[in-house]
Design an enzyme around this catalytic site. Sequence first.
Site, PDB file in Angstrom:
ATOM      1  N   LYS A 200      -0.073  -4.936  -8.210  1.00 49.24           N
ATOM      2  CA  LYS A 200       0.980  -5.704  -8.896  1.00 49.24           C
ATOM      3  C   LYS A 200       0.312  -6.648  -9.900  1.00 49.24           C
ATOM      4  O   LYS A 200      -0.911  -6.791  -9.918  1.00 49.24           O
ATOM      5  CB  LYS A 200       1.766  -6.552  -7.877  1.00 49.24           C
ATOM      6  CG  LYS A 200       2.607  -5.761  -6.886  1.00 49.24           C
ATOM      7  CD  LYS A 200       3.868  -5.201  -7.517  1.00 49.24           C
ATOM      8  CE  LYS A 200       4.673  -4.385  -6.510  1.00 49.24           C
ATOM      9  NZ  LYS A 200       4.046  -3.099  -6.142  1.00 49.24           N
TER      10      LYS A 200
ATOM     11  N   SER B  86       6.260   1.214  -9.518  1.00 49.20           N
ATOM     12  CA  SER B  86       6.589  -0.196  -9.787  1.00 49.20           C
ATOM     13  C   SER B  86       5.764  -0.783 -10.934  1.00 49.20           C
ATOM     14  O   SER B  86       6.047  -1.886 -11.388  1.00 49.20           O
ATOM     15  CB  SER B  86       6.382  -1.033  -8.527  1.00 49.20           C
ATOM     16  OG  SER B  86       5.003  -1.155  -8.248  1.00 49.20           O
TER      17      SER B  86
END
Lengths: 432, 136
Positions: free
Chosen positions: B92, B55
């Site tokens: 993230k 991701s």
Amino acid sequence: MYALVDGNNFFVSCERVFRPSLNGLPVVVLSNNDGCAIARSNEAKALGIAMGAPWFQIKHLVEDAGLVALSANFALYGDLSDRMMSLAAGLGPQQEIYSIDESFIDLTGVRGDLVARSHKIRSRILQWVGIPCGIGIGATKTLAKLANHVAKTAERKPGSYSAQLAQVCDLSALRQSELEAVLVATPVNEVWGVGRQISKQLTAAGVNTVLDLVRLDPVMVKRRWSVVLERTVRELQGMPCIELEHSPRAKQEIACTRSLGHPVTELTALAEAVTEFASRAAVKLRKQGSLAALVMVFIRTSPFRKDPQCSRSTTVPMRRPTSDTAAILEAALAGLRLIYQPAFNYAKAGVMLLDLQSDQVQQGELDWNDGAGKHRGHLMSSLDGLNQRFGRGTVKLASAGLQGDRSVWSMKQERRTPAYTTCLADMPTAKA
Amino acid sequence: MPISDVPLLVLLLKNRVNAGFPSPAEDLGAKRIDLTQLLITHPQATYFLRASGHSMEEAGISDKDILVVDRAIKPRHNHVVVAVVDGDFTVKRLYQRAGRVKLKAANPTFADIVPKEGQTIEVWGVVTSSIKQFPV
């Protein structure tokens, strides 16, 4: 002025750094061999789990109350302790590392608001390392330790002390009336150096709270109890009697004792365990530069099993004080053969080295011509060097047994978390 | 002059004489480059975590990279962070604008993580480097 910085429920807090999902759950950390609880989260304390509670007695709480039990992960605790200590050292000019989770700081010469400074250090340790701690400040080490107890208890049990004393408590900054309120709310057995026996005697004499103890006359205490308790009373009254220790004092005795992973009846298996314990104890002995004159060895069955019980020990004197693994082992094994009785299920064994002395001082003696000399020292330091470089147990004395049969007696650690910070293969993962 | 026939003891000097040009580098005391100095600013606050997943590819973080995480740094908008989501670590990008906080992936095929009503995002540490090792 002294401060005591102490990690809250330290082992559990270490586990929570890398397992945030354990936050809010009752968690205990079990001793070597998963024997008993050696650290408890606040939630576990609230379940009524006592310090040292045997695992088999609390096992049912896993099902009944969602208790999480972990095996001790000392590689992790050691690393986080080191990080915490080095930040705590920022509080003052000198530090004494008292245990894996506690250190005293000498605050002499530190100017400004000590409480504000302590709060800053405390939140830095929490943010940087991930460990919550309590900080107690007092005129003596005993008072700092007491203040630490107040700081932690005020946080854990609201209402026990004034909420302002939570996390950081400076007893020296309190007004007389506030101080007395704290002392009267604290039972004597919370005082550093007052053990179970003494506190029983004190209670019997009508000394129940720390305030009662502070008001005793030190001279009378010395006469009626001991010079040790007199020192404690003086420290509580604000007169420093115990100084900061800068380097850890050489231990007076060295022990390596363990519960065995499984009950053992055979002499050969016991001999292997004793060989390993003796070897480890000898390494510790050499590390602190001491020689041992006596080797004590013991074996015992488990008092928690319904087996026939047997508990025996013996002390074997060395011909001359030594730190040689082979000589110590010979003595330990000779002792073991002396005390071993067949047909018992032994659950614990240990080796203790006693009557220690410095290896710098040697008793002059006639030449025995028995070959024990300096080159053994070289052999031992090579042994330690190899084991340090390639891992414990790389080179060992043959009676320690070869891998494979070790499983009979070695440690049970069924619930240990990975060595997150000290082993590359155990690094925690982050989902990307 | 007659040569004496009395044996003479000649001492053999075994010491070598260094007769070269002295190393000009000796006085400079230069130390070899130490990567930990570059990668770690706050040693007590720095932990290593291994990334797992894809991701964050566009932020330069691939599967199995080693993340250097510094807990001493205050997380700000646009920092790459390790956050705790449902008890697990997630790496993230932190989005913190106009009172809104969310965790954004650096890969268009992944959705943002937006805290639900009453839920908070707990930032565990700020990622300062990602170490990639190539198979050799």
